[in-house]
Motif scaffolding. Structure first.
Motif, PDB file in Angstrom:
ATOM      1  N   GLY A   1      32.662  57.334  32.071  1.00 13.73           N
ATOM      2  CA  GLY A   1      32.935  56.011  32.611  1.00 13.73           C
ATOM      3  C   GLY A   1      31.710  55.419  33.280  1.00 13.73           C
ATOM      4  N   ASN A   2      31.629  54.103  33.289  1.00 15.48           N
ATOM      5  CA  ASN A   2      30.482  53.408  33.868  1.00 15.48           C
ATOM      6  C   ASN A   2      30.925  52.193  34.667  1.00 15.48           C
ATOM      7  OD1 ASN A   2      27.836  54.568  32.409  1.00 15.48           O
ATOM      8  ND2 ASN A   2      29.553  54.552  30.992  1.00 15.48           N
ATOM      9  N   LEU A   3      30.556  52.197  35.935  1.00 14.11           N
ATOM     10  CA  LEU A   3      30.813  51.061  36.798  1.00 14.11           C
ATOM     11  C   LEU A   3      29.546  50.212  36.842  1.00 14.11           C
ATOM     12  CD1 LEU A   3      33.034  49.909  38.667  1.00 14.11           C
ATOM     13  CD2 LEU A   3      32.119  51.326  40.506  1.00 14.11           C
ATOM     14  N   VAL A   4      29.539  49.211  37.700  1.00 11.49           N
ATOM     15  CA  VAL A   4      28.335  48.405  37.872  1.00 11.49           C
ATOM     16  C   VAL A   4      27.194  49.291  38.369  1.00 11.49           C
ATOM     17  CG1 VAL A   4      28.868  47.804  40.268  1.00 11.49           C
ATOM     18  CG2 VAL A   4      27.516  46.240  38.884  1.00 11.49           C
ATOM     19  N   GLY A   5      25.967  48.858  38.113  1.00 10.59           N
ATOM     20  CA  GLY A   5      24.814  49.650  38.505  1.00 10.59           C
ATOM     21  C   GLY A   5      24.503  49.564  39.986  1.00 10.59           C
ATOM     22  N   THR A   6      23.501  50.312  40.404  1.00 11.77           N
ATOM     23  CA  THR A   6      23.110  50.397  41.805  1.00 11.77           C
ATOM     24  C   THR A   6      22.113  49.294  42.164  1.00 11.77           C
ATOM     25  OG1 THR A   6      21.192  51.809  41.390  1.00 11.77           O
ATOM     26  CG2 THR A   6      23.338  52.906  41.661  1.00 11.77           C
ATOM     27  N   TYR A   7      21.846  49.179  43.447  1.00 10.92           N
ATOM     28  CA  TYR A   7      20.800  48.270  43.929  1.00 10.92           C
ATOM     29  C   TYR A   7      19.473  48.620  43.272  1.00 10.92           C
ATOM     30  CZ  TYR A   7      17.770  45.831  47.292  1.00 10.92           C
ATOM     31  OH  TYR A   7      16.832  45.024  47.881  1.00 10.92           O
ATOM     32  N   ASN A   8      19.158  49.914  43.207  1.00 12.40           N
ATOM     33  CA  ASN A   8      17.896  50.329  42.579  1.00 12.40           C
ATOM     34  C   ASN A   8      17.861  49.973  41.100  1.00 12.40           C
ATOM     35  OD1 ASN A   8      16.880  51.365  44.949  1.00 12.40           O
ATOM     36  ND2 ASN A   8      17.580  53.450  44.561  1.00 12.40           N
ATOM     37  N   ASP A   9      19.020  50.081  40.417  1.00 12.80           N
ATOM     38  CA  ASP A   9      19.081  49.662  39.020  1.00 12.80           C
ATOM     39  C   ASP A   9      18.698  48.189  38.884  1.00 12.80           C
ATOM     40  OD1 ASP A   9      19.926  52.111  37.935  1.00 12.80           O
ATOM     41  OD2 ASP A   9      22.043  51.646  38.227  1.00 12.80           O
ATOM     42  N   LEU A  10      19.207  47.372  39.804  1.00 20.89           N
ATOM     43  CA  LEU A  10      18.906  45.938  39.728  1.00 20.89           C
ATOM     44  C   LEU A  10      17.435  45.671  40.010  1.00 20.89           C
ATOM     45  CD1 LEU A  10      19.853  43.096  39.242  1.00 20.89           C
ATOM     46  CD2 LEU A  10      20.684  42.986  41.609  1.00 20.89           C
TER      47      LEU A  10
ATOM     48  N   GLY B   1      23.869  42.636  33.521  1.00 22.96           N
ATOM     49  CA  GLY B   1      22.588  43.301  33.325  1.00 22.96           C
ATOM     50  C   GLY B   1      22.564  44.706  33.864  1.00 22.96           C
ATOM     51  N   ILE B   2      22.951  44.877  35.143  1.00 20.87           N
ATOM     52  CA  ILE B   2      22.843  46.218  35.720  1.00 20.87           C
ATOM     53  C   ILE B   2      23.940  47.152  35.220  1.00 20.87           C
ATOM     54  CG2 ILE B   2      21.503  45.616  37.737  1.00 20.87           C
ATOM     55  CD1 ILE B   2      24.072  45.657  39.377  1.00 20.87           C
TER      56      ILE B   2
ATOM     57  N   ASP C   1      24.071  55.503  45.572  1.00 19.44           N
ATOM     58  CA  ASP C   1      25.227  55.166  44.733  1.00 19.44           C
ATOM     59  C   ASP C   1      26.002  54.026  45.389  1.00 19.44           C
ATOM     60  OD1 ASP C   1      24.690  57.124  42.844  1.00 19.44           O
ATOM     61  OD2 ASP C   1      25.767  58.657  43.970  1.00 19.44           O
ATOM     62  N   ASP C   2      25.317  52.888  45.542  1.00 22.28           N
ATOM     63  CA  ASP C   2      25.862  51.773  46.307  1.00 22.28           C
ATOM     64  C   ASP C   2      27.283  51.392  45.894  1.00 22.28           C
ATOM     65  OD1 ASP C   2      22.870  50.310  47.146  1.00 22.28           O
ATOM     66  OD2 ASP C   2      22.990  51.578  45.379  1.00 22.28           O
ATOM     67  N   MET C   3      27.534  51.394  44.583  1.00 23.22           N
ATOM     68  CA  MET C   3      28.810  50.870  44.111  1.00 23.22           C
ATOM     69  C   MET C   3      29.988  51.756  44.500  1.00 23.22           C
ATOM     70  SD  MET C   3      26.958  52.568  41.794  1.00 23.22           S
ATOM     71  CE  MET C   3      26.976  53.587  40.338  1.00 23.22           C
ATOM     72  N   HIS C   4      29.712  52.947  45.050  1.00 17.88           N
ATOM     73  CA  HIS C   4      30.796  53.818  45.501  1.00 17.88           C
ATOM     74  C   HIS C   4      30.943  53.808  47.021  1.00 17.88           C
ATOM     75  CE1 HIS C   4      31.445  55.224  41.487  1.00 17.88           C
ATOM     76  NE2 HIS C   4      30.210  55.644  41.357  1.00 17.88           N
ATOM     77  N   CYS C   5      30.292  52.848  47.692  1.00 14.52           N
ATOM     78  CA  CYS C   5      30.405  52.729  49.149  1.00 14.52           C
ATOM     79  C   CYS C   5      31.857  52.440  49.529  1.00 14.52           C
ATOM     80  CB  CYS C   5      29.510  51.603  49.654  1.00 14.52           C
ATOM     81  SG  CYS C   5      29.729  51.201  51.398  1.00 14.52           S
ATOM     82  N   PRO C   6      32.480  53.300  50.365  1.00 11.24           N
ATOM     83  CA  PRO C   6      33.879  53.064  50.734  1.00 11.24           C
ATOM     84  C   PRO C   6      34.052  51.883  51.676  1.00 11.24           C
ATOM     85  CG  PRO C   6      33.012  54.945  51.951  1.00 11.24           C
ATOM     86  CD  PRO C   6      31.953  54.542  50.964  1.00 11.24           C
ATOM     87  N   ASN C   7      32.956  51.388  52.231  1.00 12.15           N
ATOM     88  CA  ASN C   7      33.030  50.280  53.181  1.00 12.15           C
ATOM     89  C   ASN C   7      32.489  48.981  52.583  1.00 12.15           C
ATOM     90  OD1 ASN C   7      33.783  52.180  55.317  1.00 12.15           O
ATOM     91  ND2 ASN C   7      31.659  52.859  55.196  1.00 12.15           N
ATOM     92  N   GLY C   8      32.196  48.998  51.302  1.00  9.93           N
ATOM     93  CA  GLY C   8      31.619  47.821  50.665  1.00  9.93           C
ATOM     94  C   GLY C   8      32.673  46.817  50.254  1.00  9.93           C
ATOM     95  N   SER C   9      32.198  45.645  49.870  1.00  6.41           N
ATOM     96  CA  SER C   9      33.074  44.612  49.323  1.00  6.41           C
ATOM     97  C   SER C   9      32.527  44.212  47.955  1.00  6.41           C
ATOM     98  CB  SER C   9      33.142  43.401  50.251  1.00  6.41           C
ATOM     99  OG  SER C   9      31.863  42.806  50.386  1.00  6.41           O
TER     100      SER C   9
END
Length: 341
Positions: free
Chosen positions: A288-297, A152-153, A104-112
């Motif tokens: 609700g829907n956020l951006v997709g994951t790395y795997n989605d891409l 897309g994702i 669930d990459d898009m929920h990484c608390p340390n991401g940008s």
């Protein structure tokens, strides 16, 4: 290098010269941008809707749908090399937290989120990380696929979540056939056997939807809810993918959803006003829907390179970024606007 910079909210961005980014960290990757998508989120950023959530400090460079060629890498990068053609997942992540390990990459608390929380890709170069890079066939033109990195994702992610509810004999309504919606239609065709009904206020968008696989199209002329109910025997659709979710479209989307159905909110900009009794008495879901994951891409790029999902684009040089934003705001873009530095 040239970059599209937001200096103040509620004002047009400016195109100015800024220093090129450098790969100073071990996993840093600098990408020479070949295509940067222009998204309605960019308009919402200018309107200050993201200010509190992003925490970004102005001025900064916008643009979160990016593809290009690897220009420089940090010393620990092993998955890409200088010269590789890449599309970039929009959220560089840490890879160590529970969200990352669960996919669930898009929920990484340390991401940008370059283009939202830090400098983005409406520029000649972008600083990202090795974890965000997906290597493409070198014959791929980055400007042809850049918008798959977010539009897309985001569309694919919503369809992927809806797949269990879209078995043969069901109906999915696509509310809005623009930059995200036209990808959603193709994703539905690739992943499900559902009947696809597309609603849009623009006749040209509906014409495009029909060529992409829509089974039925409905003009949003004030009677769109009734039209969808008529097409579904008065019941509504099992799934409504709302790629608009503003100016009343979000209310229509819920009204088009059948009992025990699901209203997927993908677009945004307005509030949903629904009496709670209408939710519980019909057991309808609002998702609700956020951006997709790395795997989605990764999955979406497989479909794209197989020709099952294609982007309809209108390309602009970087110097014409303000024209692209204005055309998007005025509804003059069919599909996705792409800047080509």
């Amino acid at each position: 290098m040239k970059a599209v910079r937001l200096q103040k909210y509620h004002q047009h961005p400016v195109i100015e010269d800024v220093p090129e980014p450098r790969a100073t960290g071990p996993f840093d990757v600098v990408v020479k941008i070949g295509g940067a998508g222009v998204c309605r989120t960019d308009l919402h950023i200018i309107e200050e809707q993201w200010a509190e959530k992003s925490g970004v400090e102005l001025p900064y460079t916008i643009g979160h749908e990016n593809a290009g060629w690897v220009h420089e890498v940090g010393p620990a990068v092993t998955n890409v090399e200088v010269g590789d053609t890449v599309i970039l997942h929009p959220t560089p992540t840490c890879g160590l937290c529970h969200a990352c390990r669960a996919g669930d990459d898009m929920h990484c608390p340390n991401g940008s989120f370059p283009g939202i929380s830090s400098d983005g890709g409406m520029a000649e170069y972008l600083l990202t990380s090795a974890r965000a890079c997906i290597k493409l066939d070198p014959s791929t033109e980055p400007s042809d696929v850049a918008a798959l990195a977010d539009a897309g994702i985001t569309a694919y992610h919503a369809v992927r979540k809806a797949v269990p509810q879209l078995y043969p004999g069901t109906t999915c309504v696509v509310n809005g056939a623009g930059g995200l919606g036209h990808i959603g239609i193709q994703s539905l065709r690739a992943l499900t056997a559902a009947r696809v009904v597309v609603v849009d206020r623009n006749a040209d968008a509906l014409e495009l939807a029909a060529t992409l696989g829509a089974d039925e199209t409905v003009l949003a002329d004030g009677k769109q809810v009734e039209a969808v109910l008529d097409l579904t025997g008065g019941n509504g659709a099992e799934v409504v993918l709302d790629f608009v979710a503003e100016q009343g479209a979000q209310q229509d989307a819920f009204a088009m959803t059948r009992r025990a159905g699901s209203h997927f909110v993908i677009g945004y900009g307005s509030n949903i006003e629904i009496p709670t009794i209408d939710i519980i008495s019909t057991e309808r879901n609002i998702i609700g829907n956020l951006v997709g994951t790395y795997n989605d891409l990764v999955e979406l790029m497989v479909l794209a390179q197989a020709g099952k999902v294609t982007l309809h684009t209108k390309k602009y040089p970087l110097d014409a970024a303000l024209d692209a934003l204005a055309d998007l705001d005025a509804g003059r873009v069919r599909g996705r606007a792409i800047l080509t530095p």
